[in-house]
Design a protein around this motif. Sequence first.
Motif, PDB file in Angstrom:
ATOM      1  N   HIS A  15       0.817  -1.224   0.000  1.00 35.93           N
ATOM      2  CA  HIS A  15       0.000   0.000   0.000  1.00 35.93           C
ATOM      3  C   HIS A  15       0.851   1.275   0.000  1.00 35.93           C
ATOM      4  N   ALA A  16       1.939   1.262  -0.754  1.00 40.34           N
ATOM      5  CA  ALA A  16       2.808   2.434  -0.882  1.00 40.34           C
ATOM      6  C   ALA A  16       3.363   2.898   0.451  1.00 40.34           C
ATOM      7  N   SER A  17       3.360   2.006   1.465  1.00 39.42           N
ATOM      8  CA  SER A  17       3.827   2.443   2.775  1.00 39.42           C
ATOM      9  C   SER A  17       5.354   2.477   2.863  1.00 39.42           C
ATOM     10  N   GLY A  18       6.045   1.855   1.889  1.00 43.65           N
ATOM     11  CA  GLY A  18       7.503   1.891   1.888  1.00 43.65           C
ATOM     12  C   GLY A  18       8.032   3.315   1.843  1.00 43.65           C
ATOM     13  N   GLU A  19       7.386   4.139   1.008  1.00 45.61           N
ATOM     14  CA  GLU A  19       7.873   5.519   0.915  1.00 45.61           C
ATOM     15  C   GLU A  19       7.550   6.329   2.173  1.00 45.61           C
ATOM     16  N   HIS A  48      13.971   3.771  14.049  1.00 47.62           N
ATOM     17  CA  HIS A  48      13.237   2.503  14.168  1.00 47.62           C
ATOM     18  C   HIS A  48      11.968   2.711  15.005  1.00 47.62           C
ATOM     19  N   ARG A  49      12.123   3.347  16.163  1.00 49.33           N
ATOM     20  CA  ARG A  49      10.969   3.569  17.046  1.00 49.33           C
ATOM     21  C   ARG A  49       9.923   4.459  16.380  1.00 49.33           C
ATOM     22  N   ALA A  50      10.377   5.432  15.599  1.00 47.36           N
ATOM     23  CA  ALA A  50       9.437   6.337  14.911  1.00 47.36           C
ATOM     24  C   ALA A  50       8.604   5.580  13.879  1.00 47.36           C
ATOM     25  N   VAL A  51       9.236   4.638  13.151  1.00 42.42           N
ATOM     26  CA  VAL A  51       8.489   3.847  12.153  1.00 42.42           C
ATOM     27  C   VAL A  51       7.500   2.919  12.858  1.00 42.42           C
ATOM     28  N   VAL A  52       7.946   2.283  13.955  1.00 38.92           N
ATOM     29  CA  VAL A  52       7.063   1.381  14.714  1.00 38.92           C
ATOM     30  C   VAL A  52       5.842   2.158  15.218  1.00 38.92           C
ATOM     31  N   ALA A  53       6.071   3.365  15.740  1.00 39.38           N
ATOM     32  CA  ALA A  53       4.976   4.181  16.283  1.00 39.38           C
ATOM     33  C   ALA A  53       3.990   4.566  15.183  1.00 39.38           C
ATOM     34  N   GLU A  75      -0.271   3.210  14.307  1.00 36.61           N
ATOM     35  CA  GLU A  75      -1.402   4.133  14.170  1.00 36.61           C
ATOM     36  C   GLU A  75      -2.221   3.882  12.909  1.00 36.61           C
ATOM     37  N   SER A  76      -1.628   3.176  11.926  1.00 36.07           N
ATOM     38  CA  SER A  76      -2.326   3.019  10.649  1.00 36.07           C
ATOM     39  C   SER A  76      -2.364   1.556  10.223  1.00 36.07           C
ATOM     40  N   SER A 127       3.048  -3.318   8.111  1.00 38.77           N
ATOM     41  CA  SER A 127       4.266  -4.082   7.798  1.00 38.77           C
ATOM     42  C   SER A 127       5.367  -3.214   7.188  1.00 38.77           C
ATOM     43  N   MET A 128       5.249  -1.903   7.345  1.00 41.10           N
ATOM     44  CA  MET A 128       6.244  -1.066   6.668  1.00 41.10           C
ATOM     45  C   MET A 128       7.576  -1.055   7.406  1.00 41.10           C
TER      46      MET A 128
END
Length: 274
Positions: A43-47, A74-79, A83-84, A89-90
């Motif tokens: 779902h374009a979440s890689g970018e 890492h923590r910022a991506v997990v957070a 939320e979404s 799985s990004m």
Amino acid sequence: MQRDAFSFAGDTHPGRKYAHNEDNIGWAPEHGLFLVADGMGGHASGEVASQIVKDTLLRAALTMPLTDALLEAHRAVVAAAAESPNQRSMGSTAVIVRIDDARCDIGWVGDSRVYLLRRGRLRLLTRDHSYIELLLEKGELSEADARTHPDRNLVTQTLGIADPTPSHTEVTLRGGDRLLLCSDGLNDELDDAQITTQLRSNTIPNAQVAALIEAALASGGRDNVSAVVIEYTDRRPLRQRLRSMPINAAWLPAFFGGGAAIVLFLIWYGLFNN
Ligand code: CA
């Protein structure tokens, strides 16, 4: 940090297969910071992931070691993923360098790389966190077979997923050194000889980046392609430069000064004693 100690350029391209570009590149040259992040996820979440990594790293690396800044990313991506539902799985790889005078710190997670071109020879400074690298370390795979292995894009560590442990290395730069940061879309398409050719046959970072990306596209462009090239110029005062040379070059001025004094004495002796 010495001002204008380097010139640089960077660019990223979606490649020939994908409409989306999940790579992100970034820099804060006033702090000597440069990075490449390669995102992944449906779902374009890689970018989204690589953008979060870029923004977090450029902020966090101002006040902390690069490995800590990577953990912060890492923590910022997990957070953000929590939320979404679409972005569960990004994740993203990242490689970041910090240049401070001649000292260059490098931190990374995943398979984005840093190469050094010194006196025309290319050296890989990072070691991928990948399945292939594990096989290479165990001696179960040759470098040639690694290039065509079906699992060559399998990374073992990713920011945003599981529990990554960032790696770190450092190098002392010399005048004329060129650093290349890239995503796997570049080094999967181009081998060391091709990368060396593109870096050597172009004189400024802008032209080197354009040539590298063009060559990766010509070779297939099967993934997003990113390249950041930094050319280091040693502008430190001579005394400081001599101190960081591998041999004890601080003695050279005394050596040559002593030699010159002896020559002058012999000339004077010859002139007045004939
Ligand atoms: Ca990639």
